[in-house]
Design a protein around this motif. Structure first.
Motif, short mmCIF file in Angstrom:
data_model
loop_
_atom_site.label_atom_id
_atom_site.label_comp_id
_atom_site.label_asym_id
_atom_site.label_seq_id
_atom_site.Cartn_x
_atom_site.Cartn_y
_atom_site.Cartn_z
N ALA A 89 119.30 39.67 27.50
CA ALA A 89 118.14 39.86 28.36
C ALA A 89 117.41 41.13 27.98
CB ALA A 89 118.56 39.92 29.82
N GLY A 90 116.11 41.08 28.15
CA GLY A 90 115.27 42.26 28.07
C GLY A 90 114.69 42.50 29.46
N ALA A 91 114.45 43.76 29.80
CA ALA A 91 113.97 44.07 31.14
C ALA A 91 112.82 45.05 31.09
CB ALA A 91 115.11 44.65 31.98
N GLU A 92 111.82 44.78 31.93
CA GLU A 92 110.68 45.68 32.10
C GLU A 92 110.58 46.04 33.58
OE1 GLU A 92 105.83 45.51 32.23
OE2 GLU A 92 106.89 43.96 31.10
N LEU A 93 110.52 47.32 33.87
CA LEU A 93 110.34 47.76 35.25
C LEU A 93 108.85 47.63 35.58
CD1 LEU A 93 111.45 48.92 37.87
CD2 LEU A 93 111.18 51.22 36.87
N VAL A 94 108.51 46.59 36.33
CA VAL A 94 107.12 46.30 36.67
C VAL A 94 106.61 47.29 37.71
CG1 VAL A 94 105.56 44.57 37.65
CG2 VAL A 94 107.38 43.87 36.07
N SER A 95 107.40 47.50 38.77
CA SER A 95 107.00 48.43 39.82
C SER A 95 108.23 48.96 40.53
CB SER A 95 106.06 47.75 40.83
OG SER A 95 106.74 46.73 41.53
N ALA A 96 108.04 50.11 41.18
CA ALA A 96 109.11 50.73 41.97
C ALA A 96 108.45 51.38 43.17
CB ALA A 96 109.87 51.75 41.13
N GLU A 97 108.63 50.78 44.34
CA GLU A 97 107.95 51.22 45.56
C GLU A 97 108.94 51.76 46.58
OE1 GLU A 97 104.66 51.15 45.59
OE2 GLU A 97 104.60 50.13 43.66
N PRO A 98 108.72 52.99 47.05
CA PRO A 98 109.60 53.52 48.09
C PRO A 98 109.41 52.76 49.41
CG PRO A 98 108.01 55.20 47.34
CD PRO A 98 107.70 53.94 46.62
N THR A 99 110.51 52.49 50.09
CA THR A 99 110.49 51.89 51.42
C THR A 99 111.39 52.74 52.30
OG1 THR A 99 112.42 50.45 51.18
CG2 THR A 99 110.32 49.58 50.35
N GLU A 100 111.44 52.44 53.58
CA GLU A 100 112.30 53.22 54.47
C GLU A 100 113.78 52.99 54.18
OE1 GLU A 100 112.56 50.57 58.52
OE2 GLU A 100 110.73 51.75 58.22
N ARG A 101 114.11 51.89 53.50
CA ARG A 101 115.53 51.58 53.18
C ARG A 101 115.92 51.95 51.76
NH1 ARG A 101 116.79 45.73 55.53
NH2 ARG A 101 115.77 45.22 53.59
N GLY A 102 114.95 52.35 50.94
CA GLY A 102 115.25 52.71 49.56
C GLY A 102 114.12 52.33 48.64
N LEU A 103 114.41 52.30 47.35
CA LEU A 103 113.42 51.97 46.34
C LEU A 103 113.46 50.48 46.06
CD1 LEU A 103 111.39 53.45 44.39
CD2 LEU A 103 113.17 53.15 42.65
N LEU A 104 112.34 49.80 46.29
CA LEU A 104 112.22 48.37 46.01
C LEU A 104 111.60 48.22 44.64
CD1 LEU A 104 112.55 45.44 46.90
CD2 LEU A 104 110.31 45.62 48.00
N SER A 105 112.37 47.69 43.70
CA SER A 105 111.92 47.56 42.32
C SER A 105 111.70 46.10 41.95
CB SER A 105 112.96 48.15 41.36
OG SER A 105 113.18 49.51 41.66
N THR A 106 110.66 45.87 41.19
CA THR A 106 110.41 44.56 40.60
C THR A 106 110.65 44.69 39.10
OG1 THR A 106 108.74 44.03 42.27
CG2 THR A 106 108.71 42.71 40.25
N ILE A 107 111.57 43.89 38.61
CA ILE A 107 111.96 43.95 37.20
C ILE A 107 111.71 42.58 36.58
CG2 ILE A 107 113.86 44.39 35.59
CD1 ILE A 107 115.15 45.99 38.00
N LYS A 108 110.89 42.55 35.54
CA LYS A 108 110.68 41.30 34.82
C LYS A 108 111.80 41.19 33.79
CE LYS A 108 107.61 38.58 31.96
NZ LYS A 108 106.41 38.56 31.14
N VAL A 109 112.61 40.15 33.95
CA VAL A 109 113.74 39.93 33.05
C VAL A 109 113.47 38.68 32.23
CG1 VAL A 109 116.24 39.63 32.89
CG2 VAL A 109 115.27 40.93 34.80
N THR A 110 113.59 38.82 30.93
CA THR A 110 113.41 37.70 30.02
C THR A 110 114.73 37.47 29.29
OG1 THR A 110 111.08 38.26 29.72
CG2 THR A 110 112.06 36.78 28.09
N VAL A 111 115.32 36.30 29.51
CA VAL A 111 116.59 35.95 28.85
C VAL A 111 116.25 35.08 27.66
CG1 VAL A 111 118.86 34.88 29.11
CG2 VAL A 111 117.80 36.04 31.06
N GLU A 112 116.81 35.44 26.52
CA GLU A 112 116.57 34.67 25.31
C GLU A 112 117.89 34.20 24.72
OE1 GLU A 112 114.72 37.08 22.25
OE2 GLU A 112 115.95 38.80 22.78
N ALA A 113 117.82 33.08 24.01
CA ALA A 113 118.97 32.57 23.26
C ALA A 113 118.69 32.83 21.78
CB ALA A 113 119.15 31.07 23.50
N LYS A 114 119.70 33.29 21.08
CA LYS A 114 119.55 33.59 19.66
C LYS A 114 119.06 32.34 18.92
CE LYS A 114 122.23 36.71 17.72
NZ LYS A 114 123.39 37.39 17.12
N ASP A 115 118.03 32.53 18.10
CA ASP A 115 117.45 31.48 17.25
C ASP A 115 116.72 30.39 18.03
OD1 ASP A 115 118.43 32.80 14.94
OD2 ASP A 115 120.37 31.82 15.19
#
Length: 158
Positions: free
Chosen positions: A117-143
């Motif tokens: 998998a590869g991951a990109e941190l799209v956004s990270a927003e503070p909330t009253e309960r913590g940091l809410l992060s959106t991560i775009k994850v792309t899973v690839e199969a070799k070849d």
């Protein structure tokens, strides 16, 4: 600033604030892992999804994919493990899966395939309960030219 991920070890963020500052950046790739028939069978047992394209290698050899394939949700269930292998945030009290915005399975995962998998941190927003992060994850199969899973994964960390 995170430490560079030059080996198979995760990118290390010294704090949640440093992680949040990485919004808009690619975080790295996980190491390759092989999907086994045993893993697919165990997932079928856990989810009660025993469709022959997943669990019957003989029949699947003559089926639409030429082999058994992993469940799409098995690929999706690997995201937390992949992300742990991509990055680590020091000093966390907790981190939880918060949800998903969008998930697609553009290509099948044949049993025996190697995934990462590869991951990109799209956004990270503070909330009253913590940091809410959106991560775009792309899973690839070799070849395999198309990704096997693309998801916007939400995490809540504090």
């Amino acid at each position: 600033m995170p430490e560079q991920n030059l080996t198979d070890s995760p990118t290390l963020f010294p704090s949640l604030q440093a992680f949040a500052q990485a919004a808009g950046q690619h975080l790295g790739h996980s190491p390759w892992v092989r999907v086994t028939q045993e893993q697919v069978n165990l997932f079928a047992d856990a989810t009660d999804d025993h469709q022959w394209i997943h669990v019957d290698p003989e029949r699947a050899a003559n089926g639409p994919f030429g082999a058994t394939i992993a469940h799409g949700f098995l690929s999706l269930s690997l995201l937390p493990s992949f992300l742990r292998q991509i990055y680590t945030v020091q000093g966390l009290r907790m981190g939880v899966n918060y949800g998903l915005n969008k998930v697609r399975f553009p290509a099948p995962v044949k049993v025996g395939a190697q995934l990462r998998a590869g991951a990109e941190l799209v956004s990270a927003e503070p909330t009253e309960r913590g940091l809410l992060s959106t991560i775009k994850v792309t899973v690839e199969a070799k070849d395999v030219p198309a990704p096997v899973c693309v998801a916007e994964f939400l995490t809540l960390q504090a």
